[in-house]
Scaffold this motif. Sequence first.
Motif, PDB file in Angstrom:
ATOM      1  N   ARG A 164       0.608 -11.904  -9.003  1.00 26.68           N
ATOM      2  CA  ARG A 164       1.449 -10.782  -8.538  1.00 26.68           C
ATOM      3  C   ARG A 164       1.626 -10.682  -7.212  1.00 26.68           C
ATOM      4  O   ARG A 164       3.104 -10.256  -6.834  1.00 26.68           O
ATOM      5  CB  ARG A 164       0.042  -9.604  -8.666  1.00 26.68           C
ATOM      6  CG  ARG A 164      -0.365  -9.285 -10.211  1.00 26.68           C
ATOM      7  CD  ARG A 164       0.698  -8.371 -10.969  1.00 26.68           C
ATOM      8  NE  ARG A 164       0.175  -7.922 -12.135  1.00 26.68           N
ATOM      9  CZ  ARG A 164       0.639  -7.223 -13.115  1.00 26.68           C
ATOM     10  NH1 ARG A 164       2.093  -7.043 -13.024  1.00 26.68           N
ATOM     11  NH2 ARG A 164       0.324  -6.815 -14.416  1.00 26.68           N
ATOM     12  N   HIS A 217      -3.383  -7.229  -6.919  1.00 25.17           N
ATOM     13  CA  HIS A 217      -3.155  -6.965  -8.191  1.00 25.17           C
ATOM     14  C   HIS A 217      -2.116  -5.631  -8.304  1.00 25.17           C
ATOM     15  O   HIS A 217      -2.414  -4.972  -9.332  1.00 25.17           O
ATOM     16  CB  HIS A 217      -4.338  -6.654  -8.924  1.00 25.17           C
ATOM     17  CG  HIS A 217      -5.020  -7.655  -9.509  1.00 25.17           C
ATOM     18  ND1 HIS A 217      -4.828  -8.662 -10.192  1.00 25.17           N
ATOM     19  CD2 HIS A 217      -6.299  -8.516  -8.761  1.00 25.17           C
ATOM     20  CE1 HIS A 217      -5.724  -9.815 -10.350  1.00 25.17           C
ATOM     21  NE2 HIS A 217      -6.624  -9.551  -9.487  1.00 25.17           N
ATOM     22  N   CYS A 218      -1.209  -5.521  -7.331  1.00 21.95           N
ATOM     23  CA  CYS A 218      -0.389  -4.341  -7.627  1.00 21.95           C
ATOM     24  C   CYS A 218       0.822  -4.652  -8.067  1.00 21.95           C
ATOM     25  O   CYS A 218       1.272  -5.812  -8.223  1.00 21.95           O
ATOM     26  CB  CYS A 218       0.074  -3.778  -5.937  1.00 21.95           C
ATOM     27  SG  CYS A 218      -1.479  -3.313  -5.097  1.00 21.95           S
ATOM     28  N   GLN A 219       1.505  -3.542  -8.753  1.00 18.32           N
ATOM     29  CA  GLN A 219       2.596  -3.816  -9.460  1.00 18.32           C
ATOM     30  C   GLN A 219       3.694  -2.702  -8.792  1.00 18.32           C
ATOM     31  O   GLN A 219       3.396  -1.706  -8.949  1.00 18.32           O
ATOM     32  CB  GLN A 219       2.579  -3.591 -11.079  1.00 18.32           C
ATOM     33  CG  GLN A 219       4.060  -3.683 -11.715  1.00 18.32           C
ATOM     34  CD  GLN A 219       3.534  -3.090 -13.211  1.00 18.32           C
ATOM     35  OE1 GLN A 219       2.725  -3.516 -13.659  1.00 18.32           O
ATOM     36  NE2 GLN A 219       4.587  -2.670 -13.873  1.00 18.32           N
ATOM     37  N   ASP A 244       7.701  -1.769  -8.807  1.00 17.96           N
ATOM     38  CA  ASP A 244       9.067  -1.954  -9.317  1.00 17.96           C
ATOM     39  C   ASP A 244      10.263  -2.060  -8.601  1.00 17.96           C
ATOM     40  O   ASP A 244      10.239  -1.614  -7.314  1.00 17.96           O
ATOM     41  CB  ASP A 244       9.098  -0.835 -10.667  1.00 17.96           C
ATOM     42  CG  ASP A 244       8.340  -0.910 -11.555  1.00 17.96           C
ATOM     43  OD1 ASP A 244       7.887  -1.979 -11.874  1.00 17.96           O
ATOM     44  OD2 ASP A 244       8.070  -0.087 -12.464  1.00 17.96           O
ATOM     45  N   THR A 284      -2.744  -0.717  -7.751  1.00 16.43           N
ATOM     46  CA  THR A 284      -1.612   0.582  -7.772  1.00 16.43           C
ATOM     47  C   THR A 284      -0.587   0.000  -8.496  1.00 16.43           C
ATOM     48  O   THR A 284      -0.145  -0.901  -8.216  1.00 16.43           O
ATOM     49  CB  THR A 284      -1.633   1.056  -6.469  1.00 16.43           C
ATOM     50  OG1 THR A 284      -2.683   1.618  -6.151  1.00 16.43           O
ATOM     51  CG2 THR A 284      -0.458   2.030  -6.361  1.00 16.43           C
ATOM     52  N   ARG A 285       0.015   0.712  -9.329  1.00 19.44           N
ATOM     53  CA  ARG A 285       1.462   0.701  -9.919  1.00 19.44           C
ATOM     54  C   ARG A 285       2.400   1.523  -9.193  1.00 19.44           C
ATOM     55  O   ARG A 285       1.988   3.035  -9.355  1.00 19.44           O
ATOM     56  CB  ARG A 285       1.363   0.822 -11.300  1.00 19.44           C
ATOM     57  CG  ARG A 285       0.541  -0.354 -11.961  1.00 19.44           C
ATOM     58  CD  ARG A 285       0.040   0.118 -13.329  1.00 19.44           C
ATOM     59  NE  ARG A 285       0.928   0.855 -14.115  1.00 19.44           N
ATOM     60  CZ  ARG A 285       0.673   1.238 -15.243  1.00 19.44           C
ATOM     61  NH1 ARG A 285      -0.369   1.628 -15.812  1.00 19.44           N
ATOM     62  NH2 ARG A 285       1.595   2.355 -15.935  1.00 19.44           N
ATOM     63  N   ARG A 299      -5.991   1.806  -7.760  1.00 15.99           N
ATOM     64  CA  ARG A 299      -5.708   2.227  -9.007  1.00 15.99           C
ATOM     65  C   ARG A 299      -5.030   3.429  -9.230  1.00 15.99           C
ATOM     66  O   ARG A 299      -5.072   4.201 -10.189  1.00 15.99           O
ATOM     67  CB  ARG A 299      -6.943   2.256  -9.921  1.00 15.99           C
ATOM     68  CG  ARG A 299      -7.728   0.808  -9.719  1.00 15.99           C
ATOM     69  CD  ARG A 299      -9.012   0.881 -10.668  1.00 15.99           C
ATOM     70  NE  ARG A 299      -9.670  -0.324 -10.719  1.00 15.99           N
ATOM     71  CZ  ARG A 299      -9.582  -1.357 -11.739  1.00 15.99           C
ATOM     72  NH1 ARG A 299      -8.529  -1.189 -12.541  1.00 15.99           N
ATOM     73  NH2 ARG A 299      -9.946  -2.487 -11.609  1.00 15.99           N
ATOM     74  N   ILE A 309      -1.453   5.427  -9.992  1.00 16.83           N
ATOM     75  CA  ILE A 309       0.009   5.328 -10.832  1.00 16.83           C
ATOM     76  C   ILE A 309       0.810   6.232 -10.018  1.00 16.83           C
ATOM     77  O   ILE A 309       0.837   7.520 -10.150  1.00 16.83           O
ATOM     78  CB  ILE A 309      -0.326   5.460 -12.346  1.00 16.83           C
ATOM     79  CG1 ILE A 309      -1.056   4.474 -12.784  1.00 16.83           C
ATOM     80  CG2 ILE A 309       1.142   5.488 -12.902  1.00 16.83           C
ATOM     81  CD1 ILE A 309      -1.344   4.877 -14.299  1.00 16.83           C
TER      82      ILE A 309
END
Length: 333
Positions: A204, A228-230, A232, A246-247, A262, A264
């Motif tokens: 990630r 572990h963040c996503q 875009d 966190t996304r 965590r 979104i």
Amino acid sequence: RIHIKYQPNVDDLGSADSARINMEYYAVNNPVFAVQGDNVFEICVKDLMQFHRKKGALMTIVLREVDNVEGLGIADINKNNRIQRFVEKPAAKDAPSKLANTGLYVLSPEVRKVFKEKGVKQIIKEKNRLDFGYDFIPYLTKSDYPVYGYTLKGNWFDVGTPKNYLEAMKKLLHGGFSMLTDFGGKISRKQVWVQGESNDSEQRRQTIIRKIKQGRIEIEGSVLIGRHCQIDDGVRIVNSCIDNFTRIGKGAIIENSAVLDRVIIGEKAEVRDSIIGRHATILSSGRKPTKIGAISVVADDVTIEEGCSLTETRIYPHQHVRGEFKHQILMSN
């Protein structure tokens, strides 16, 4: 090895009463360094303890000179640093000095005897409270106990308000605290950190770094991104902290904000000068973007519907919110 002890299952009547309960329960016979939980600070504890012993103090209060005394306890000290008077949260015109109580204290074990005095018991009986600032420190100074003020030279932040919390975060990210300047995973010479050490989190991490280098994620100022963040494409992050797992959706903007674990955050959402709690979901879309700003606070486990607008608004945990809110506090039913 660190041995952590907890307060026994006894309700306390304030900060000083909590100290009384714990020092008595654990039969403390050495000086105690007491720290209020809403502090971020830099201090040499060794120097502080030496000062305390040299002065023969019953209590030493760490003080910091401030420009604005509003909402702070203020001390008046003599040339030997002994505190002659202490006023909790005075009006500016009534403040005896600019030296503020930081909420950092050294207590000698002899204070256990003072807690048992008739005068202290009377305070508890009359006020149903024993707070350091309002009650116990004024009692000590009026009773002529040796209470001294140690002036802090390093950084100190009272992070008990959202505004102060964000200011401390930005100061920390920009290297303002000499004791903590690296958070792990720093990218080249920039003040940007992307964390991740395990095989899974490293994947990630490398994805985020690649997007930053390719200009698909825009970074400005000092930014910390957790494990572990996503994130875009088209996301812009400025002077902010993004916590683990966190996304963040396409085209979202995060500026001068703290986003906890965590979370979104949906597409085209805008979060500015605000705090987003753990497990929060900020729904948003290109057609109905959600906007959060002006020192708003979204607590843990809150869902914000797409198209919402929050301006200087605080939302308590475990709620589902839709609509436009300005200068409001939303509490659960």
